[in-house]
Enzyme design. Structure first.
Site, PDB file in Angstrom:
ATOM      1  N   HIS A   1      69.055  10.290  90.880  1.00 25.94           N
ATOM      2  CA  HIS A   1      70.439   9.822  90.793  1.00 25.94           C
ATOM      3  C   HIS A   1      70.769   9.403  89.367  1.00 25.94           C
ATOM      4  CE1 HIS A   1      69.975   8.521  95.235  1.00 25.94           C
ATOM      5  NE2 HIS A   1      70.762   9.580  95.232  1.00 25.94           N
TER       6      HIS A   1
ATOM      7  N   LYS B   1      73.139   7.746 108.607  1.00 28.05           N
ATOM      8  CA  LYS B   1      71.798   7.217 108.339  1.00 28.05           C
ATOM      9  C   LYS B   1      71.772   5.709 108.519  1.00 28.05           C
ATOM     10  CE  LYS B   1      70.598  10.697 104.883  1.00 28.05           C
ATOM     11  NZ  LYS B   1      70.213  10.909 103.490  1.00 28.05           N
TER      12      LYS B   1
ATOM     13  N   ARG C   1      70.137  19.423  94.259  1.00 28.12           N
ATOM     14  CA  ARG C   1      68.696  19.620  94.147  1.00 28.12           C
ATOM     15  C   ARG C   1      68.289  21.023  94.548  1.00 28.12           C
ATOM     16  NH1 ARG C   1      67.342  14.754  98.021  1.00 28.12           N
ATOM     17  NH2 ARG C   1      68.975  15.924  99.022  1.00 28.12           N
TER      18      ARG C   1
ATOM     19  N   SER D   1      66.277   9.699  98.368  1.00 24.95           N
ATOM     20  CA  SER D   1      66.111   8.297  98.762  1.00 24.95           C
ATOM     21  C   SER D   1      65.269   8.180 100.023  1.00 24.95           C
ATOM     22  CB  SER D   1      67.479   7.640  98.983  1.00 24.95           C
ATOM     23  OG  SER D   1      68.203   7.571  97.787  1.00 24.95           O
TER      24      SER D   1
END
Length: 158
Positions: free
Chosen positions: A17, A41, A90, A127
């Protein structure tokens, strides 16, 4: 003055990040890092903690602001007077999802999305993966800033 918003849940903020934030900050006069909840989440850190951590790790970037928001990203962009969203990618799987979001944001509001590919050294990093490694006592020092590693380790301590 060119301005952009870099949104995410940042639970927690990783070196991946930070890489995207630093590169975006070098490309825009003003960058707002917008921290939001990911309703899909379960959060480890509350929004206030995440905003605090992002502020700490971006303190060296004078043109970066950190804010939290709820609701539609296009509404937040309008409130901030920003028409550009910066998203880090990514992998191809990120692109497929982010392309849909970019097209929706463009349709809902006059917002353009700029995609930055993550530096290869961080292309595997998320994360969720960092939290998993930390839960089992693994070394996360290469994956998150030191202050984040300390807070994450303390949060997950038995």
């Amino acid at each position: 003055m060119t301005a952009a918003v870099c949104p995410g849940s940042f639970d927690p903020v990783t070196n991946g990040h930070l890489d995207v934030i630093e590169r975006a900050a070098a490309s825009f006069d003003r960058l707002v890092v917008a921290c939001t909840r990911n309703l899909g989440k379960r959060e480890l850190f509350g929004i206030e903690d995440r905003v605090d951590l992002i502020r700490q790790v971006t303190g060296h970037l004078p043109n970066v602001e950190v804010a939290d928001f709820e609701g539609l990203l296009v509404d937040f962009c309008r409130e901030q007077g920003v028409q550009v969203v910066v998203k880090g990618l990514r992998a191809v799987s990120d692109f497929e999802y982010e392309l849909q979001m970019a097209q929706m944001n463009g349709r809902l509001g006059e917002v353009e999305t700029f995609f930055l590919t993550t530096s290869p050294v961080y292309s595997f990093l998320s994360s969720s993966l960092v939290k998993e490694v930390a839960r089992f006592g693994g070394d996360i020092s290469d994956f998150v800033p030191e202050v984040v590693a300390e807070r994450l380790t303390a949060r997950l301590a038995p």
